[in-house]
Motif scaffolding. Structure first.
Motif, PDB file in Angstrom:
ATOM      1  N   ALA A 254     -33.795  -8.305   3.407  1.00  0.00           N
ATOM      2  CA  ALA A 254     -35.134  -7.728   3.563  1.00  0.00           C
ATOM      3  C   ALA A 254     -35.152  -6.217   3.384  1.00  0.00           C
ATOM      4  CB  ALA A 254     -35.704  -8.088   4.937  1.00  0.00           C
ATOM      5  N   ALA A 255     -33.988  -5.596   3.301  1.00  0.00           N
ATOM      6  CA  ALA A 255     -33.936  -4.140   3.152  1.00  0.00           C
ATOM      7  C   ALA A 255     -34.645  -3.710   1.876  1.00  0.00           C
ATOM      8  CB  ALA A 255     -32.482  -3.677   3.123  1.00  0.00           C
ATOM      9  N   GLY A 256     -35.553  -2.743   2.008  1.00  0.00           N
ATOM     10  CA  GLY A 256     -36.261  -2.218   0.862  1.00  0.00           C
ATOM     11  C   GLY A 256     -37.324  -3.136   0.295  1.00  0.00           C
ATOM     12  N   GLU A 257     -37.680  -4.194   1.044  1.00  0.00           N
ATOM     13  CA  GLU A 257     -38.636  -5.175   0.536  1.00  0.00           C
ATOM     14  C   GLU A 257     -39.988  -5.067   1.242  1.00  0.00           C
ATOM     15  OE1 GLU A 257     -38.179  -7.020  -2.015  1.00  0.00           O
ATOM     16  OE2 GLU A 257     -36.017  -6.799  -2.302  1.00  0.00           O
ATOM     17  N   ARG A 258     -40.981  -5.603   0.569  1.00  0.00           N
ATOM     18  CA  ARG A 258     -42.363  -5.656   1.050  1.00  0.00           C
ATOM     19  C   ARG A 258     -42.759  -7.122   1.120  1.00  0.00           C
ATOM     20  NH1 ARG A 258     -47.580  -3.766  -2.466  1.00  0.00           N
ATOM     21  NH2 ARG A 258     -48.763  -2.669  -0.832  1.00  0.00           N
ATOM     22  N   PHE A 259     -43.379  -7.550   2.233  1.00  0.00           N
ATOM     23  CA  PHE A 259     -43.731  -8.953   2.412  1.00  0.00           C
ATOM     24  C   PHE A 259     -45.218  -9.108   2.712  1.00  0.00           C
ATOM     25  CE2 PHE A 259     -39.237  -8.677   3.505  1.00  0.00           C
ATOM     26  CZ  PHE A 259     -38.693  -9.761   2.829  1.00  0.00           C
ATOM     27  N   LEU A 260     -45.902  -9.863   1.877  1.00  0.00           N
ATOM     28  CA  LEU A 260     -47.282 -10.252   2.145  1.00  0.00           C
ATOM     29  C   LEU A 260     -47.260 -11.516   2.993  1.00  0.00           C
ATOM     30  CD1 LEU A 260     -50.365 -10.130   1.631  1.00  0.00           C
ATOM     31  CD2 LEU A 260     -49.952 -11.367  -0.514  1.00  0.00           C
ATOM     32  N   VAL A 261     -47.987 -11.508   4.110  1.00  0.00           N
ATOM     33  CA  VAL A 261     -47.986 -12.684   4.983  1.00  0.00           C
ATOM     34  C   VAL A 261     -49.421 -13.112   5.278  1.00  0.00           C
ATOM     35  CG1 VAL A 261     -45.734 -12.223   6.013  1.00  0.00           C
ATOM     36  CG2 VAL A 261     -47.756 -11.271   7.081  1.00  0.00           C
ATOM     37  N   SER A 262     -49.655 -14.428   5.121  1.00  0.00           N
ATOM     38  CA  SER A 262     -50.961 -15.023   5.358  1.00  0.00           C
ATOM     39  C   SER A 262     -50.774 -16.526   5.430  1.00  0.00           C
ATOM     40  CB  SER A 262     -51.930 -14.659   4.230  1.00  0.00           C
ATOM     41  OG  SER A 262     -53.238 -15.085   4.508  1.00  0.00           O
ATOM     42  N   SER A 263     -51.707 -17.212   6.079  1.00  0.00           N
ATOM     43  CA  SER A 263     -51.605 -18.665   6.258  1.00  0.00           C
ATOM     44  C   SER A 263     -52.581 -19.377   5.337  1.00  0.00           C
ATOM     45  CB  SER A 263     -51.929 -19.053   7.707  1.00  0.00           C
ATOM     46  OG  SER A 263     -51.135 -18.335   8.616  1.00  0.00           O
ATOM     47  N   GLY A 264     -52.081 -20.125   4.392  1.00  0.00           N
ATOM     48  CA  GLY A 264     -52.934 -20.988   3.601  1.00  0.00           C
ATOM     49  C   GLY A 264     -53.949 -20.263   2.741  1.00  0.00           C
ATOM     50  N   GLU A 265     -55.027 -20.970   2.424  1.00  0.00           N
ATOM     51  CA  GLU A 265     -56.050 -20.442   1.534  1.00  0.00           C
ATOM     52  C   GLU A 265     -56.972 -19.477   2.263  1.00  0.00           C
ATOM     53  OE1 GLU A 265     -58.122 -23.762  -0.080  1.00  0.00           O
ATOM     54  OE2 GLU A 265     -56.439 -24.431  -1.316  1.00  0.00           O
ATOM     55  N   ALA A 266     -57.565 -18.557   1.497  1.00  0.00           N
ATOM     56  CA  ALA A 266     -58.556 -17.647   2.069  1.00  0.00           C
ATOM     57  C   ALA A 266     -59.755 -18.446   2.573  1.00  0.00           C
ATOM     58  CB  ALA A 266     -59.004 -16.645   1.013  1.00  0.00           C
ATOM     59  N   ILE A 267     -60.329 -17.998   3.678  1.00  0.00           N
ATOM     60  CA  ILE A 267     -61.495 -18.677   4.235  1.00  0.00           C
ATOM     61  C   ILE A 267     -62.592 -17.640   4.474  1.00  0.00           C
ATOM     62  CG2 ILE A 267     -60.081 -20.460   5.320  1.00  0.00           C
ATOM     63  CD1 ILE A 267     -60.683 -19.137   8.017  1.00  0.00           C
ATOM     64  N   SER A 268     -63.785 -18.120   4.734  1.00  0.00           N
ATOM     65  CA  SER A 268     -64.931 -17.240   4.954  1.00  0.00           C
ATOM     66  C   SER A 268     -65.251 -17.139   6.439  1.00  0.00           C
ATOM     67  CB  SER A 268     -66.152 -17.778   4.213  1.00  0.00           C
ATOM     68  OG  SER A 268     -66.553 -19.023   4.772  1.00  0.00           O
ATOM     69  N   PHE A 269     -66.076 -16.141   6.788  1.00  0.00           N
ATOM     70  CA  PHE A 269     -66.552 -16.047   8.162  1.00  0.00           C
ATOM     71  C   PHE A 269     -67.337 -17.303   8.546  1.00  0.00           C
ATOM     72  CE2 PHE A 269     -66.131 -11.345   7.559  1.00  0.00           C
ATOM     73  CZ  PHE A 269     -65.271 -11.124   8.631  1.00  0.00           C
ATOM     74  N   LEU A 270     -68.086 -17.858   7.587  1.00  0.00           N
ATOM     75  CA  LEU A 270     -68.851 -19.065   7.888  1.00  0.00           C
ATOM     76  C   LEU A 270     -67.919 -20.238   8.168  1.00  0.00           C
ATOM     77  CD1 LEU A 270     -71.680 -20.216   8.192  1.00  0.00           C
ATOM     78  CD2 LEU A 270     -71.631 -20.826   5.758  1.00  0.00           C
ATOM     79  N   ARG A 271     -66.798 -20.312   7.458  1.00  0.00           N
ATOM     80  CA  ARG A 271     -65.820 -21.379   7.733  1.00  0.00           C
ATOM     81  C   ARG A 271     -65.237 -21.219   9.141  1.00  0.00           C
ATOM     82  NH1 ARG A 271     -64.111 -26.043   8.690  1.00  0.00           N
ATOM     83  NH2 ARG A 271     -61.911 -26.451   8.320  1.00  0.00           N
ATOM     84  N   ILE A 272     -64.990 -19.976   9.564  1.00  0.00           N
ATOM     85  CA  ILE A 272     -64.527 -19.748  10.938  1.00  0.00           C
ATOM     86  C   ILE A 272     -65.574 -20.241  11.932  1.00  0.00           C
ATOM     87  CG2 ILE A 272     -64.066 -17.948  12.658  1.00  0.00           C
ATOM     88  CD1 ILE A 272     -62.573 -16.409  10.539  1.00  0.00           C
ATOM     89  N   ALA A 273     -66.837 -19.930  11.655  1.00  0.00           N
ATOM     90  CA  ALA A 273     -67.914 -20.397  12.525  1.00  0.00           C
ATOM     91  C   ALA A 273     -67.942 -21.920  12.591  1.00  0.00           C
ATOM     92  CB  ALA A 273     -69.253 -19.864  12.017  1.00  0.00           C
ATOM     93  N   ASN A 274     -67.733 -22.576  11.442  1.00  0.00           N
ATOM     94  CA  ASN A 274     -67.737 -24.033  11.414  1.00  0.00           C
ATOM     95  C   ASN A 274     -66.559 -24.621  12.185  1.00  0.00           C
ATOM     96  OD1 ASN A 274     -70.053 -24.037   9.858  1.00  0.00           O
ATOM     97  ND2 ASN A 274     -68.960 -24.198   7.915  1.00  0.00           N
ATOM     98  N   ILE A 275     -65.382 -23.964  12.101  1.00  0.00           N
ATOM     99  CA  ILE A 275     -64.218 -24.419  12.877  1.00  0.00           C
ATOM    100  C   ILE A 275     -64.516 -24.353  14.367  1.00  0.00           C
ATOM    101  CG2 ILE A 275     -61.838 -23.833  13.532  1.00  0.00           C
ATOM    102  CD1 ILE A 275     -61.415 -22.939  10.601  1.00  0.00           C
TER     103      ILE A 275
END
Length: 367
Positions: A254-275
């Motif tokens: 991991a030295a000198g590396e950059r890591f993008l972290v996220s879970s699954g597909e992008a979701i919307s605020f409305l999807r959060i409301a529905n959850i």
């Protein structure tokens, strides 16, 4: 990836090594401290005022085993040189989590950008001078994915252009991370740098400190939002973001590396409301059920700076590639539904939401 198949970071592997965590009273910082203590490390954490030391210790004790003498709280401010060399002294690793995130829009962007950039450089300089092996710095998807590109697919090679029309926070994360890499190239010495760039961080709170993302969920449950902006974004669970920091801290590759972290597909605020509606029943009676139209968003962004970011992302559904963290670090995030539900449950558990809200009214729907 479902929650049940996740691989947790091994506990008790820290061998008592000392780790400095900046911003230990923050949302992510408190989870990072908890992860380190469970893994057997000793932790030193910085705060701007020692008045918060008691809260940090109480939060750590409430999240796991009592830290006893394994947790030390010291004073250091990103805006000042004092205290940083002493904070980094005798530490094997530094996790630079702290970064200014304004509650409202600052009068000038430099109020956010300068502390973020100069604070990161203070931490890196102190770590280098004190013989620290590695700094793991928390950046953000803000530094990766706020410059449009064909296909809206992003990974660690992408950068937000700081010359774009950005909110001060987004620009601050981009400028601070660029400055950190430039420092390492020019004068990093024997120090290693690893960067973690999470998408929007959600998940359970450990104390009453509310991150902006969690405050948004609270506003949904409180009925403070009649409608939500039409914006899609990645979700990262705060527990998983803490875990990936600890993994990156010791992984040689991991030295000198950059890591993008996220879970699954992008979701919307409305999807959060529905959850929330799907999983909380009557407790979600006030959750919004509508999005602003594109025209309403454009109109609102003229007078509401908070809607500027949503407007800049209008029509964009980002695809976040996180293969690198999964393969190199063995990182496996929770599913988004678990994260959102756990966020809400923790707000109720801390008594931050009326447990019996009044049902949504027609007047509220059209507020």
């Amino acid at each position: 990836m479902s929650h049940s198949t996740r691989v947790e970071q091994a506990e008790g592997s820290g061998d008592g090594e000392l780790v400095l965590v900046t911003g230990g009273n923050g949302y992510l910082g408190s989870h990072v401290i908890s992860s380190l203590l469970r893994a057997g490390y000793r932790v030193r954490t910085t705060v701007r005022s020692l008045d918060r030391a008691g809260q940090i210790r109480a939060t750590a004790a409430g999240a796991g085993p009592d830290p006893d003498e394994r947790l030390e709280v010291v004073q250091a401010d990103l805006n000042a040189d004092e205290g940083w060399h002493e904070a980094a002294r005798n530490c094997t690793y530094v996790l630079h989590v702290a970064s200014p995130f304004p509650a409202g829009q600052p009068r000038h962007e430099d109020e956010v950008i300068i502390p973020a950039r100069d604070g990161a450089l203070r931490v890196l300089r102190a770590a280098r001078d004190e013989g620290v092996e590695r700094v793991v710095m928390t950046s953000s998807f803000a530094a990766i994915g706020y410059t449009r590109k064909p296909g809206d697919e992003y990974d660690e090679h992408d950068w937000t252009d700081p010359d774009d029309d950005l909110t001060p926070y987004i620009k601050s994360k981009t400028v601070a991370e660029r400055a950190a890499w430039n420092f390492m190239q020019a004068e990093g010495g024997d120090l290693d740098l690893t960067v973690i760039a999470p998408s929007g961080i959600f998940g359970p709170i450990l104390n009453d400190h509310l991150a902006v993302s969690v405050a948004f969920v609270k506003a949904m449950l409180d009925g403070a939002l009649a409608v939500v902006p039409p914006q899609y974004f990645g979700v990262a669970d705060v527990r998983d973001v803490a875990d990936v920091h600890v993994r990156a801290m010791t992984c040689p590759e991991a030295a000198g590396e950059r890591f993008l972290v996220s879970s699954g597909e992008a979701i919307s605020f409305l999807r959060i409301a529905n959850i929330l509606t799907e999983h909380l029943g009557e407790r979600a009676a006030r959750v919004p059920v509508r999005e602003l139209t594109a025209e309403q968003l454009r109109e609102g962004a003229r007078t509401n700076p908070a809607l500027r970011e949503a407007l800049s992302q209008l029509g964009k559904i980002p695809v976040l590639r996180t293969d690198k963290a999964r393969k190199l670090l063995g990182w496996q995030p929770r599913d988004v539904v678990t994260t959102i539900v756990d966020t809400a449950e923790s707000l109720f558990r801390h008594g931050l939401i009326d447990s019996q809200p009044a049902p949504r009214s027609a007047e509220h729907d059209h507020a």
